[in-house]
Design a protein around this motif. Structure first.
Motif, PDB file in Angstrom:
ATOM      1  N   CYS A   1      39.029   6.710  -7.302  1.00  0.00           N
ATOM      2  CA  CYS A   1      39.732   6.801  -8.591  1.00  0.00           C
ATOM      3  C   CYS A   1      39.251   5.750  -9.588  1.00  0.00           C
ATOM      4  O   CYS A   1      39.411   5.916 -10.794  1.00  0.00           O
ATOM      5  CB  CYS A   1      41.234   6.697  -8.385  1.00  0.00           C
ATOM      6  SG  CYS A   1      41.901   8.131  -7.536  1.00  0.00           S
ATOM      7  N   THR A   2      38.665   4.660  -9.100  1.00  0.00           N
ATOM      8  CA  THR A   2      38.194   3.611 -10.001  1.00  0.00           C
ATOM      9  C   THR A   2      36.671   3.528 -10.073  1.00  0.00           C
ATOM     10  O   THR A   2      36.140   2.714 -10.814  1.00  0.00           O
ATOM     11  CB  THR A   2      38.731   2.242  -9.546  1.00  0.00           C
ATOM     12  OG1 THR A   2      38.280   1.979  -8.214  1.00  0.00           O
ATOM     13  CG2 THR A   2      40.246   2.214  -9.593  1.00  0.00           C
TER      14      THR A   2
ATOM     15  N   SER B   1      41.390   4.982  -3.249  1.00  0.00           N
ATOM     16  CA  SER B   1      41.483   3.875  -4.200  1.00  0.00           C
ATOM     17  C   SER B   1      40.128   3.562  -4.821  1.00  0.00           C
ATOM     18  O   SER B   1      40.038   3.242  -6.005  1.00  0.00           O
ATOM     19  CB  SER B   1      42.066   2.633  -3.531  1.00  0.00           C
ATOM     20  OG  SER B   1      41.227   2.215  -2.483  1.00  0.00           O
ATOM     21  N   TRP B   2      39.066   3.660  -4.031  1.00  0.00           N
ATOM     22  CA  TRP B   2      37.723   3.436  -4.573  1.00  0.00           C
ATOM     23  C   TRP B   2      37.337   4.580  -5.502  1.00  0.00           C
ATOM     24  O   TRP B   2      36.825   4.363  -6.587  1.00  0.00           O
ATOM     25  CB  TRP B   2      36.698   3.310  -3.446  1.00  0.00           C
ATOM     26  CG  TRP B   2      35.301   3.425  -3.963  1.00  0.00           C
ATOM     27  CD1 TRP B   2      34.567   2.439  -4.554  1.00  0.00           C
ATOM     28  CD2 TRP B   2      34.492   4.596  -3.999  1.00  0.00           C
ATOM     29  NE1 TRP B   2      33.349   2.919  -4.955  1.00  0.00           N
ATOM     30  CE2 TRP B   2      33.280   4.254  -4.611  1.00  0.00           C
ATOM     31  CE3 TRP B   2      34.667   5.909  -3.574  1.00  0.00           C
ATOM     32  CZ2 TRP B   2      32.253   5.164  -4.797  1.00  0.00           C
ATOM     33  CZ3 TRP B   2      33.641   6.806  -3.761  1.00  0.00           C
ATOM     34  CH2 TRP B   2      32.449   6.434  -4.369  1.00  0.00           C
TER      35      TRP B   2
END
Length: 137
Positions: free
Chosen positions: A40-41, A37-38
């Motif tokens: 990809c952003t 999640s980190w």
């Protein structure tokens, strides 16, 4: 995910001769890790640093001596070969993991600066608090 291996190789010349398939594999490893999640952003620079860190660890896995746990060399002896290491000063597992390469250390520094938050500079003291000087609202 849109990780660009060519931009990665341009940003990190140490990996310029690394096959694109290997770099894509490293990016996939990170993307499918708990950091997904980190990752990809995250900004492109941070994505590139974590991929460089993983690539460094994987390409040097056979030469990294895990029996000593890494760290700085405290003493060394030449006759009968002896070396002593001190553990790196880390607070948690992620910091220890990222301390395994220069790329990881750079990423750790960026993440610490990013997480530090803003700072208040100048102005009247009551503007930095809920109440004015003297305790009134």
């Amino acid at each position: 995910m849109t990780f660009d291996p060519v931009a990665f190789q341009n940003a990190f010349p140490a990996f310029s001769s690394t096959p694109t398939a290997a770099i894509t594999t490293w990016a996939n490893i990170v993307e499918q890790s708990p950091m997904q999640s980190w990752f990809c952003t995250a900004p492109t620079t941070q994505q590139q640093l974590i991929v460089a860190h993983v690539g460094y660890l994987l390409t040097n896995a056979s030469s990294i001596d895990n029996s000593q746990g890494g760290g700085a060399v405290v003493s060394a002896t030449e006759g009968s070969v002896s070396a002593s290491f001190v553990a790196p000063p880390v607070r948690d597992g992620l910091e220890y993991y990222l301390s395994g390469s220069t790329y990881g250390q750079m990423l750790w520094a960026m993440l610490n600066v990013q997480a530090a938050g803003g700072a208040y500079i100048g102005g009247l003291p009551e503007r930095s608090a809920y109440r004015k000087v003297g305790g009134v609202f």
